[in-house]
Write a protein that holds these residues in place. Structure first.
Motif, PDB file in Angstrom:
ATOM      1  N   GLY A   1     -34.276 -46.621 -66.525  1.00  0.00           N
ATOM      2  CA  GLY A   1     -34.854 -48.148 -66.476  1.00  0.00           C
ATOM      3  C   GLY A   1     -36.383 -47.872 -66.219  1.00  0.00           C
ATOM      4  N   THR A   2     -36.741 -49.099 -65.825  1.00  0.00           N
ATOM      5  CA  THR A   2     -38.088 -49.367 -65.569  1.00  0.00           C
ATOM      6  C   THR A   2     -38.559 -49.921 -63.996  1.00  0.00           C
ATOM      7  OG1 THR A   2     -38.318 -51.578 -66.402  1.00  0.00           O
ATOM      8  CG2 THR A   2     -38.710 -49.882 -67.870  1.00  0.00           C
ATOM      9  N   VAL A   3     -39.836 -49.589 -63.755  1.00  0.00           N
ATOM     10  CA  VAL A   3     -40.246 -49.569 -62.383  1.00  0.00           C
ATOM     11  C   VAL A   3     -40.098 -51.436 -62.220  1.00  0.00           C
ATOM     12  CG1 VAL A   3     -42.025 -49.730 -60.619  1.00  0.00           C
ATOM     13  CG2 VAL A   3     -41.453 -47.666 -61.982  1.00  0.00           C
ATOM     14  N   GLY A   4     -39.740 -51.924 -60.983  1.00  0.00           N
ATOM     15  CA  GLY A   4     -40.034 -53.470 -60.928  1.00  0.00           C
ATOM     16  C   GLY A   4     -40.125 -53.325 -59.134  1.00  0.00           C
ATOM     17  N   SER A   5     -39.759 -54.846 -58.943  1.00  0.00           N
ATOM     18  CA  SER A   5     -40.007 -55.287 -57.510  1.00  0.00           C
ATOM     19  C   SER A   5     -38.847 -56.262 -56.966  1.00  0.00           C
ATOM     20  CB  SER A   5     -41.255 -55.878 -57.441  1.00  0.00           C
ATOM     21  OG  SER A   5     -41.711 -56.155 -55.909  1.00  0.00           O
ATOM     22  N   THR A   6     -37.643 -55.719 -57.415  1.00  0.00           N
ATOM     23  CA  THR A   6     -36.492 -56.375 -57.129  1.00  0.00           C
ATOM     24  C   THR A   6     -36.005 -56.152 -55.695  1.00  0.00           C
ATOM     25  OG1 THR A   6     -35.125 -54.974 -58.267  1.00  0.00           O
ATOM     26  CG2 THR A   6     -35.846 -56.880 -59.509  1.00  0.00           C
ATOM     27  N   GLY A   7     -35.269 -57.060 -54.921  1.00  0.00           N
ATOM     28  CA  GLY A   7     -34.639 -56.834 -53.696  1.00  0.00           C
ATOM     29  C   GLY A   7     -35.933 -57.044 -52.621  1.00  0.00           C
ATOM     30  N   LEU A   8     -35.932 -56.386 -51.519  1.00  0.00           N
ATOM     31  CA  LEU A   8     -36.704 -56.588 -50.607  1.00  0.00           C
ATOM     32  C   LEU A   8     -37.906 -55.478 -50.842  1.00  0.00           C
ATOM     33  CD1 LEU A   8     -34.761 -56.356 -47.211  1.00  0.00           C
ATOM     34  CD2 LEU A   8     -35.861 -58.356 -48.371  1.00  0.00           C
ATOM     35  N   SER A   9     -38.764 -55.974 -51.472  1.00  0.00           N
ATOM     36  CA  SER A   9     -39.946 -55.205 -52.229  1.00  0.00           C
ATOM     37  C   SER A   9     -41.227 -56.246 -51.811  1.00  0.00           C
ATOM     38  CB  SER A   9     -39.775 -54.722 -53.386  1.00  0.00           C
ATOM     39  OG  SER A   9     -40.925 -54.373 -53.969  1.00  0.00           O
ATOM     40  N   THR A  10     -42.383 -55.667 -51.573  1.00  0.00           N
ATOM     41  CA  THR A  10     -43.463 -56.253 -51.512  1.00  0.00           C
ATOM     42  C   THR A  10     -44.340 -56.159 -52.904  1.00  0.00           C
ATOM     43  OG1 THR A  10     -44.710 -54.267 -50.363  1.00  0.00           O
ATOM     44  CG2 THR A  10     -43.580 -55.798 -49.092  1.00  0.00           C
ATOM     45  N   GLY A  11     -44.033 -55.430 -53.791  1.00  0.00           N
ATOM     46  CA  GLY A  11     -44.675 -55.089 -55.075  1.00  0.00           C
ATOM     47  C   GLY A  11     -44.026 -54.108 -55.832  1.00  0.00           C
ATOM     48  N   PRO A  12     -44.327 -53.940 -57.000  1.00  0.00           N
ATOM     49  CA  PRO A  12     -43.768 -52.999 -57.881  1.00  0.00           C
ATOM     50  C   PRO A  12     -43.922 -51.600 -57.284  1.00  0.00           C
ATOM     51  CG  PRO A  12     -45.414 -54.415 -59.259  1.00  0.00           C
ATOM     52  CD  PRO A  12     -45.620 -54.555 -57.705  1.00  0.00           C
ATOM     53  N   HIS A  13     -42.817 -51.032 -57.511  1.00  0.00           N
ATOM     54  CA  HIS A  13     -42.743 -49.574 -57.030  1.00  0.00           C
ATOM     55  C   HIS A  13     -41.518 -48.901 -57.114  1.00  0.00           C
ATOM     56  CE1 HIS A  13     -40.876 -51.116 -53.300  1.00  0.00           C
ATOM     57  NE2 HIS A  13     -40.335 -49.978 -52.902  1.00  0.00           N
ATOM     58  N   LEU A  14     -41.136 -47.645 -57.010  1.00  0.00           N
ATOM     59  CA  LEU A  14     -39.863 -47.005 -57.209  1.00  0.00           C
ATOM     60  C   LEU A  14     -39.585 -46.439 -55.886  1.00  0.00           C
ATOM     61  CD1 LEU A  14     -37.337 -46.043 -58.485  1.00  0.00           C
ATOM     62  CD2 LEU A  14     -38.544 -43.723 -59.150  1.00  0.00           C
ATOM     63  N   HIS A  15     -38.346 -47.049 -55.266  1.00  0.00           N
ATOM     64  CA  HIS A  15     -37.666 -46.117 -53.956  1.00  0.00           C
ATOM     65  C   HIS A  15     -36.892 -45.376 -54.485  1.00  0.00           C
ATOM     66  CE1 HIS A  15     -36.332 -45.582 -49.984  1.00  0.00           C
ATOM     67  NE2 HIS A  15     -35.395 -45.920 -50.357  1.00  0.00           N
ATOM     68  N   TYR A  16     -37.032 -44.011 -53.941  1.00  0.00           N
ATOM     69  CA  TYR A  16     -36.084 -42.783 -54.813  1.00  0.00           C
ATOM     70  C   TYR A  16     -35.521 -42.159 -53.446  1.00  0.00           C
ATOM     71  CZ  TYR A  16     -35.407 -38.155 -56.605  1.00  0.00           C
ATOM     72  OH  TYR A  16     -34.783 -36.967 -57.181  1.00  0.00           O
ATOM     73  N   GLU A  17     -34.369 -41.961 -53.744  1.00  0.00           N
ATOM     74  CA  GLU A  17     -33.494 -41.272 -52.464  1.00  0.00           C
ATOM     75  C   GLU A  17     -32.805 -39.986 -53.074  1.00  0.00           C
ATOM     76  OE1 GLU A  17     -31.179 -43.813 -50.236  1.00  0.00           O
ATOM     77  OE2 GLU A  17     -32.538 -45.226 -49.752  1.00  0.00           O
ATOM     78  N   VAL A  18     -32.239 -39.076 -52.054  1.00  0.00           N
ATOM     79  CA  VAL A  18     -31.408 -38.013 -52.521  1.00  0.00           C
ATOM     80  C   VAL A  18     -30.711 -37.976 -51.355  1.00  0.00           C
ATOM     81  CG1 VAL A  18     -31.524 -35.445 -52.815  1.00  0.00           C
ATOM     82  CG2 VAL A  18     -33.269 -36.798 -54.070  1.00  0.00           C
ATOM     83  N   HIS A  19     -29.154 -37.980 -51.639  1.00  0.00           N
ATOM     84  CA  HIS A  19     -28.162 -37.730 -50.492  1.00  0.00           C
ATOM     85  C   HIS A  19     -27.346 -36.548 -50.826  1.00  0.00           C
ATOM     86  CE1 HIS A  19     -28.318 -42.060 -49.060  1.00  0.00           C
ATOM     87  NE2 HIS A  19     -28.812 -42.141 -50.136  1.00  0.00           N
ATOM     88  N   ARG A  20     -27.130 -35.866 -49.713  1.00  0.00           N
ATOM     89  CA  ARG A  20     -26.327 -34.786 -49.849  1.00  0.00           C
ATOM     90  C   ARG A  20     -25.348 -34.728 -48.669  1.00  0.00           C
ATOM     91  NH1 ARG A  20     -29.958 -29.509 -51.822  1.00  0.00           N
ATOM     92  NH2 ARG A  20     -29.378 -29.752 -53.931  1.00  0.00           N
ATOM     93  N   ASN A  21     -24.018 -34.485 -49.032  1.00  0.00           N
ATOM     94  CA  ASN A  21     -22.973 -34.373 -47.976  1.00  0.00           C
ATOM     95  C   ASN A  21     -22.827 -35.932 -47.257  1.00  0.00           C
ATOM     96  OD1 ASN A  21     -22.210 -31.715 -48.724  1.00  0.00           O
ATOM     97  ND2 ASN A  21     -23.857 -31.063 -47.362  1.00  0.00           N
ATOM     98  N   GLY A  22     -23.035 -36.662 -48.375  1.00  0.00           N
ATOM     99  CA  GLY A  22     -23.173 -38.366 -47.558  1.00  0.00           C
ATOM    100  C   GLY A  22     -24.446 -38.544 -46.623  1.00  0.00           C
ATOM    101  N   ARG A  23     -25.334 -37.870 -46.646  1.00  0.00           N
ATOM    102  CA  ARG A  23     -26.552 -38.070 -45.750  1.00  0.00           C
ATOM    103  C   ARG A  23     -27.799 -38.014 -46.631  1.00  0.00           C
ATOM    104  NH1 ARG A  23     -29.793 -34.598 -42.763  1.00  0.00           N
ATOM    105  NH2 ARG A  23     -28.478 -32.967 -43.443  1.00  0.00           N
ATOM    106  N   ALA A  24     -28.817 -39.016 -46.429  1.00  0.00           N
ATOM    107  CA  ALA A  24     -30.088 -39.052 -47.022  1.00  0.00           C
ATOM    108  C   ALA A  24     -30.785 -37.780 -46.526  1.00  0.00           C
ATOM    109  CB  ALA A  24     -30.662 -40.190 -46.845  1.00  0.00           C
ATOM    110  N   VAL A  25     -31.547 -37.137 -47.487  1.00  0.00           N
ATOM    111  CA  VAL A  25     -32.363 -35.851 -46.962  1.00  0.00           C
ATOM    112  C   VAL A  25     -33.832 -36.144 -47.773  1.00  0.00           C
ATOM    113  CG1 VAL A  25     -30.563 -34.320 -47.055  1.00  0.00           C
ATOM    114  CG2 VAL A  25     -31.659 -34.558 -49.066  1.00  0.00           C
ATOM    115  N   ASP A  26     -34.754 -35.570 -47.321  1.00  0.00           N
ATOM    116  CA  ASP A  26     -36.317 -35.783 -47.640  1.00  0.00           C
ATOM    117  C   ASP A  26     -36.003 -35.157 -49.314  1.00  0.00           C
ATOM    118  OD1 ASP A  26     -38.719 -35.711 -48.638  1.00  0.00           O
ATOM    119  OD2 ASP A  26     -39.633 -35.143 -46.365  1.00  0.00           O
TER     120      ASP A  26
END
Length: 335
Positions: A277-302
């Motif tokens: 996909g491509t970077v945008g600003s949909t949802g609760l966003s103040t401007g174009p950026h990518l929010h990236y998460e990693v989850h292990r065993n059901g828990r978000a980790v850095d």
């Protein structure tokens, strides 16, 4: 001696019937008519076998045009195993064991995926399996290389087997099917504008856990899959806006949010580096950026603390089938 017009028409008709160019060396049987005033002879009939499983016959009709008939020929494919000891050189040892020039070259190219072929030494033993095709009319030919093995006196052995997975062919080493860890890549090439941890939300105005990291990338920047995986979700996800979630081989999940456009669909497999996909600003966003998460065993980790995801080339029924075929190849008689 065939008339020029007949030769061109016959070549086009045969190419269409064969599904492409006729291989060099193919035998052709012709029946020609009486020479005309210019000495050229009309083509009356033509027979050839562009493939071991296909016969093509071209014949002139009463109206002077050509008709073409395709005849499928039954073919039995069986694996043939060759093995031997390397003495003066691997290529010539393969040829002495009965490998064709093409089979020997295919073996060398395949082994080169795993080792430097120049390291093969006197006394090493090669082992290969080739598909042999026999047609119902008595012809035979060698098909593709199925297995390339090397038992080395010094260094790690190799056992590469051709395997079809997801419609694509791969060479997998039967001696190295354990899982391996592959590093994640950053989904975009941009600076990190917000890290993982507690922070004051820029829109909601209260502190809460920021479950991922933000990349300050311009709108329209391509977003890449951090690792091979399967698309769990591709669509709207509340305050995350347009989001893609991927499940990886070891159960790790990565998510990509606030996207402008989505290039994948749920259930499809993606490879590391593939644009999703491509970077945008949909949802609760103040401007174009990518929010990236990693989850292990059901828990978000850095994400910055995750070294990689573990993956095995095969699992479950596919792994059992692979091992079964490998065992069959090893049980084949040599010769």
């Amino acid at each position: 001696g065939v008339a020029r017009g007949d030769a061109a028409a016959a070549a086009a008709a045969v190419r269409a019937a064969a599904g492409g160019a006729v291989p060099a060396g193919t035998s052709v049987r012709l029946r020609l008519g009486k020479p005309g005033a210019n000495g050229a002879r009309p083509l009356e009939a033509l027979d050839l076998k562009p493939r071991v499983d296909l016969a093509v016959r071209l014949e002139r009709n009463a109206d002077g045009n050509f008709s073409v008939r395709r005849e499928a020929i039954g073919v039995t494919a069986t694996p043939q195993r060759l093995s031997g000891r390397v003495d003066d050189g691997l290529y010539w040892a393969l040829r002495a064991a009965g490998a064709s020039p093409r089979a020997a070259q295919d073996y060398l190219r395949t082994i080169a995926r795993a080792i430097d072929v120049g390291e093969v030494a006197r006394g090493d033993r090669f082992d290969l399996v080739i598909e042999r095709r026999a047609s119902a009319d008595g012809d035979s030919s060698l098909g593709p290389l199925l297995y390339a093995g090397l038992d080395r006196a010094q260094g790690a052995d190799v056992a590469l087997m051709r395997w079809n997975s997801g419609g694509e062919e791969h060479w997998l080493d039967a001696l190295r099917l354990d899982s391996e860890t592959r590093a994640l890549i950053w989904p975009v090439a941009a600076r990190i504008s917000s890290g993982f941890g507690m922070r004051r939300h820029p829109i909601l105005r209260y502190k809460r856990l920021h479950r991922g990291i933000d990349f300050a990338a311009p709108r329209g920047t391509p977003i890449q899959a951090a690792a091979d995986g399967v698309v769990l979700h591709a669509g709207r996800a509340g305050g995350y806006g347009n989001q893609v979630r991927l499940r990886h081989a070891d159960g790790t999940i990565t998510s990509y949010s606030h996207m402008a456009s989505l290039h994948v669909a749920p259930g499809t497999a993606v490879t590391q580096g593939q644009v999703i996909g491509t970077v945008g600003s949909t949802g609760l966003s103040t401007g174009p950026h990518l929010h990236y998460e990693v989850h292990r065993n059901g828990r978000a980790v850095d994400p910055r603390a995750v070294e990689g995801v573990a993956s095995a080339p095969l699992a479950g029924e596919a792994l059992a089938a692979f091992k079964s075929r490998y065992a069959r190849y090893q049980a084949l008689p040599i010769g």
